[in-house]
Design an enzyme around this catalytic site. Structure first.
Site, PDB file in Angstrom:
ATOM      1  N   ARG A  15       5.792  35.195  11.978  1.00 54.57           N
ATOM      2  CA  ARG A  15       6.877  35.013  12.943  1.00 54.57           C
ATOM      3  C   ARG A  15       6.849  36.082  14.022  1.00 54.57           C
ATOM      4  O   ARG A  15       6.421  37.209  13.765  1.00 54.57           O
ATOM      5  CB  ARG A  15       8.240  34.991  12.248  1.00 54.57           C
ATOM      6  CG  ARG A  15       8.540  36.196  11.368  1.00 54.57           C
ATOM      7  CD  ARG A  15       9.516  35.783  10.270  1.00 54.57           C
ATOM      8  NE  ARG A  15      10.100  36.881   9.510  1.00 54.57           N
ATOM      9  CZ  ARG A  15       9.518  37.449   8.450  1.00 54.57           C
ATOM     10  NH1 ARG A  15       8.312  37.109   8.068  1.00 54.57           N
ATOM     11  NH2 ARG A  15      10.148  38.404   7.787  1.00 54.57           N
ATOM     12  N   ARG A  55      18.723  48.355  20.472  1.00 53.47           N
ATOM     13  CA  ARG A  55      17.829  48.320  21.634  1.00 53.47           C
ATOM     14  C   ARG A  55      18.548  48.864  22.874  1.00 53.47           C
ATOM     15  O   ARG A  55      18.269  48.464  23.992  1.00 53.47           O
ATOM     16  CB  ARG A  55      17.352  46.885  21.911  1.00 53.47           C
ATOM     17  CG  ARG A  55      16.515  46.313  20.798  1.00 53.47           C
ATOM     18  CD  ARG A  55      15.555  45.211  21.268  1.00 53.47           C
ATOM     19  NE  ARG A  55      14.755  44.794  20.137  1.00 53.47           N
ATOM     20  CZ  ARG A  55      14.972  43.671  19.437  1.00 53.47           C
ATOM     21  NH1 ARG A  55      15.916  42.830  19.801  1.00 53.47           N
ATOM     22  NH2 ARG A  55      14.211  43.386  18.407  1.00 53.47           N
ATOM     23  N   CYS A  93      26.986  46.413  22.983  1.00 55.18           N
ATOM     24  CA  CYS A  93      27.507  47.007  21.764  1.00 55.18           C
ATOM     25  C   CYS A  93      27.165  48.489  21.750  1.00 55.18           C
ATOM     26  O   CYS A  93      26.030  48.863  22.062  1.00 55.18           O
ATOM     27  CB  CYS A  93      26.875  46.320  20.549  1.00 55.18           C
ATOM     28  SG  CYS A  93      26.959  44.514  20.661  1.00 55.18           S
ATOM     29  N   ARG A 110       5.489  41.657  14.252  1.00 55.25           N
ATOM     30  CA  ARG A 110       5.453  42.612  13.157  1.00 55.25           C
ATOM     31  C   ARG A 110       5.008  41.930  11.862  1.00 55.25           C
ATOM     32  O   ARG A 110       4.252  42.477  11.097  1.00 55.25           O
ATOM     33  CB  ARG A 110       6.862  43.197  12.979  1.00 55.25           C
ATOM     34  CG  ARG A 110       6.880  44.453  12.188  1.00 55.25           C
ATOM     35  CD  ARG A 110       8.277  45.050  11.957  1.00 55.25           C
ATOM     36  NE  ARG A 110       9.334  44.848  12.915  1.00 55.25           N
ATOM     37  CZ  ARG A 110       9.558  45.629  13.969  1.00 55.25           C
ATOM     38  NH1 ARG A 110       8.767  46.633  14.257  1.00 55.25           N
ATOM     39  NH2 ARG A 110      10.589  45.383  14.753  1.00 55.25           N
ATOM     40  N   TYR A 111       5.521  40.738  11.639  1.00 53.50           N
ATOM     41  CA  TYR A 111       5.198  39.969  10.424  1.00 53.50           C
ATOM     42  C   TYR A 111       4.215  38.868  10.812  1.00 53.50           C
ATOM     43  O   TYR A 111       4.352  38.272  11.881  1.00 53.50           O
ATOM     44  CB  TYR A 111       6.457  39.313   9.866  1.00 53.50           C
ATOM     45  CG  TYR A 111       7.614  40.255   9.604  1.00 53.50           C
ATOM     46  CD1 TYR A 111       7.590  41.129   8.529  1.00 53.50           C
ATOM     47  CD2 TYR A 111       8.736  40.255  10.435  1.00 53.50           C
ATOM     48  CE1 TYR A 111       8.667  41.975   8.277  1.00 53.50           C
ATOM     49  CE2 TYR A 111       9.809  41.094  10.195  1.00 53.50           C
ATOM     50  CZ  TYR A 111       9.770  41.953   9.110  1.00 53.50           C
ATOM     51  OH  TYR A 111      10.843  42.780   8.871  1.00 53.50           O
ATOM     52  N   CYS A 115      22.705  41.244  28.103  1.00 52.30           N
ATOM     53  CA  CYS A 115      23.587  40.649  27.092  1.00 52.30           C
ATOM     54  C   CYS A 115      24.933  40.326  27.732  1.00 52.30           C
ATOM     55  O   CYS A 115      25.240  40.812  28.828  1.00 52.30           O
ATOM     56  CB  CYS A 115      23.834  41.633  25.946  1.00 52.30           C
ATOM     57  SG  CYS A 115      22.333  42.103  25.084  1.00 52.30           S
ATOM     58  N   ASP A 120      16.158  48.264   8.461  1.00 53.81           N
ATOM     59  CA  ASP A 120      14.951  48.122   9.267  1.00 53.81           C
ATOM     60  C   ASP A 120      14.290  49.498   9.258  1.00 53.81           C
ATOM     61  O   ASP A 120      14.849  50.466   9.778  1.00 53.81           O
ATOM     62  CB  ASP A 120      15.318  47.680  10.698  1.00 53.81           C
ATOM     63  CG  ASP A 120      14.326  46.673  11.226  1.00 53.81           C
ATOM     64  OD1 ASP A 120      13.115  46.920  11.086  1.00 53.81           O
ATOM     65  OD2 ASP A 120      14.755  45.657  11.785  1.00 53.81           O
TER      66      ASP A 120
HETATM   67  C1  LIG Z   1      13.997  41.280  12.346  1.00 59.34           C
HETATM   68  C2  LIG Z   1      12.727  40.807  12.829  1.00 59.34           C
HETATM   69  C3  LIG Z   1      12.260  39.532  12.482  1.00 59.34           C
HETATM   70  C4  LIG Z   1      13.045  38.594  11.606  1.00 59.34           C
HETATM   71  O1  LIG Z   1      12.992  39.001  10.282  1.00 59.34           O
HETATM   72  P1  LIG Z   1      13.580  38.052   9.142  1.00 59.34           P
HETATM   73  O2  LIG Z   1      13.544  38.915   7.928  1.00 59.34           O
HETATM   74  O3  LIG Z   1      12.677  36.861   9.059  1.00 59.34           O
HETATM   75  O4  LIG Z   1      14.954  37.667   9.561  1.00 59.34           O
HETATM   76  C5  LIG Z   1      11.033  39.133  12.953  1.00 59.34           C
HETATM   77  N1  LIG Z   1      10.285  39.935  13.739  1.00 59.34           N
HETATM   78  C6  LIG Z   1      10.709  41.158  14.085  1.00 59.34           C
HETATM   79  C7  LIG Z   1       9.831  41.981  14.958  1.00 59.34           C
HETATM   80  C8  LIG Z   1      11.950  41.640  13.653  1.00 59.34           C
HETATM   81  O5  LIG Z   1      12.356  42.864  14.019  1.00 59.34           O
HETATM   82  S1  SF4 Z   2      23.373  44.564  19.586  1.00 54.13           S
HETATM   83 FE1  SF4 Z   2      22.329  45.060  21.534  1.00 54.13          FE
HETATM   84  S2  SF4 Z   2      21.025  43.300  21.931  1.00 54.13           S
HETATM   85 FE2  SF4 Z   2      22.573  42.627  20.449  1.00 54.13          FE
HETATM   86  S3  SF4 Z   2      24.276  41.802  21.700  1.00 54.13           S
HETATM   87 FE3  SF4 Z   2      24.749  43.946  21.274  1.00 54.13          FE
HETATM   88  S4  SF4 Z   2      23.955  45.022  23.082  1.00 54.13           S
HETATM   89 FE4  SF4 Z   2      22.949  43.007  23.073  1.00 54.13          FE
END
Ligand SMILES: *Cc1c(COP(=O)(O)O)cnc(C)c1O
Ligand code: SF4
Length: 345
Positions: free
Chosen positions: A95, A113, A108, A91-92, A104, A310
């Site tokens: 990174r 997701r 949660c 996305r960015y 997992c 987000d």
């Molecule tokens: C959350 C996320 C990150 C990390 O974002 P930071 O602001 O650097 O912590 C990187 N890529 C994706 C796709 C994300 O959803």
């Molecule tokens: S938030 Fe979702 S991905 Fe993260 S530990 Fe909990 S169940 Fe797993």
């Protein structure tokens, strides 16, 4: 040790008095849609007599999960649109997320997701992993690789070591970040071999712990985190703001203090995403901002995470305040709530 194993069904939860028998039917319906798992350490923290227990609210299925609220969506933060190859979310520019496993240690109830993770969902096949690493290797702007999932730390030390070695071989990647809940929910899994597996000579490794309530930081969890920090792996924490779990300043402040005492820097407080069936766990943004203001007024700067949203459909995370500078930039609010003209006249 004579501990029960991870509880993975509503029947198992019922046997351990975490779910009343008369609710089994409706909760089985929830569990057929969204995975259930509560590790022994987390199950031990739940008071079966307290229906409002903040640990139970995070992990025990709730009949309200069957209701989808307006605006909620399957892929709340738009991962799919930004997934150029299987397992990668880019996305960015600088990174990527590398999702090596889709399971997992716990599930949660508010998971962003939740439609993608679950037991038996598998992880990346060796072929898909090679393609994902090829994608990263071919893009010099990728400075950081974030191992995510699912929870990458449910994997064996051997498996992790092999993935880390492959990332380490990509010269332009300088930082490896791991997003995990394991040190809190399955601390026994964090042994010396696992810690060693994450170290990569010449790269900086960071571990970001997902933790939402101070009670999750048990003595075992604190010891697991200390193993990372003592090995030279800095730790950060991310928490999700959850109604009835941590949406009061005393709980939130206690969580942040306990993290700092463990040498873990609070990084993000996430506004709960629009995952399906999670409205009962979500606060309003106004409530979140009031909490952040209260936190700033009462706790050390080390205890201040950044409150982020987000943006749905994949537009990324943005800080959502509160703001201290007035709209016109003429006044600034102090930690006691008093306003001052700036620059002073
Ligand atoms: C959350 C996320 C990150 C990390 O974002 P930071 O602001 O650097 O912590 C990187 N890529 C994706 C796709 C994300 O959803
Ligand atoms: S938030 Fe979702 S991905 Fe993260 S530990 Fe909990 S169940 Fe797993």
């Amino acid at each position: 040790m004579n501990r029960p194993t991870t509880l993975r069904s509503v029947n198992a939860l019922c046997r351990h008095a975490l779910v009343p028998r008369d609710k089994l039917g409706e909760l089985a319906e929830v569990a057929s849609r969204y995975a259930v798992a509560i590790t022994p350490v987390m199950a031990d923290l739940i008071d079966p007599a307290d229906l409002q227990d903040p640990v139970a609210r995070q992990f025990v299925p709730d009949a309200r999960e069957r209701k989808e609220a307006p605006h909620e969506r399957r892929d709340p933060i738009g991962d799919e649109r930004f997934s150029p190859v299987e397992g990668v979310v880019h996305r960015y520019p600088d990174r990527v997320l590398l999702k090596i496993v889709n399971a997992c240690a716990v599930y949660c109830r508010f998971c962003f997701r939740r439609e993608m993770v679950g037991p038996g969902r598998g992880g990346l096949s060796p072929k898909a992993l090679a393609a994902a690493l090829g994608y990263i290797a071919g893009r010099p702007q990728i400075w950081e690789v974030i191992l995510s999932g699912g929870d990458p730390l449910i994997l064996s030390a051997r498996r992790l070591k092999s993935v880390v070695a492959k990332i380490r071989a990509i010269p332009h990647v300088k930082v490896i970040r791991v997003h995990t809940r394991v040190p809190a929910v399955a601390p026994e899994h964090v042994d010396a071999a696992l810690v060693r597996a994450l170290r990569a000579k010449g790269k900086a490794t960071f571990v970001v712990l997902h933790v939402n309530h101070p009670r999750e930081l048990t003595a075992q969890a604190r010891a697991a985190c200390a193993r990372f920090v003592d090995a030279g792996i800095p730790m950060l924490a991310q928490s999700v703001l959850l109604r009835g779990v941590n949406d009061d300043v005393e709980t939130l402040g206690a969580l942040m203090r306990k993290l700092v005492e463990c040498r873990i820097k609070p990084y993000y407080l996430h506004h709960a995403d629009l995952a399906p069936g999670t409205a009962h766990l979500r606060t309003t943004i106004a409530e979140g901002r009031a909490l952040m203001r209260a936190l700033h007024g009462r706790y050390s700067g080390l205890c201040q995470p950044s409150y982020v949203l987000d943006i749905p459909d994949g537009y990324g995370k943005s800080p959502i305040g509160p703001n201290y500078l007035s709209e016109d930039g003429a006044t600034i609010e102090d930690f006691n709530g008093r306003r001052h003209i700036y620059p002073p006249r």
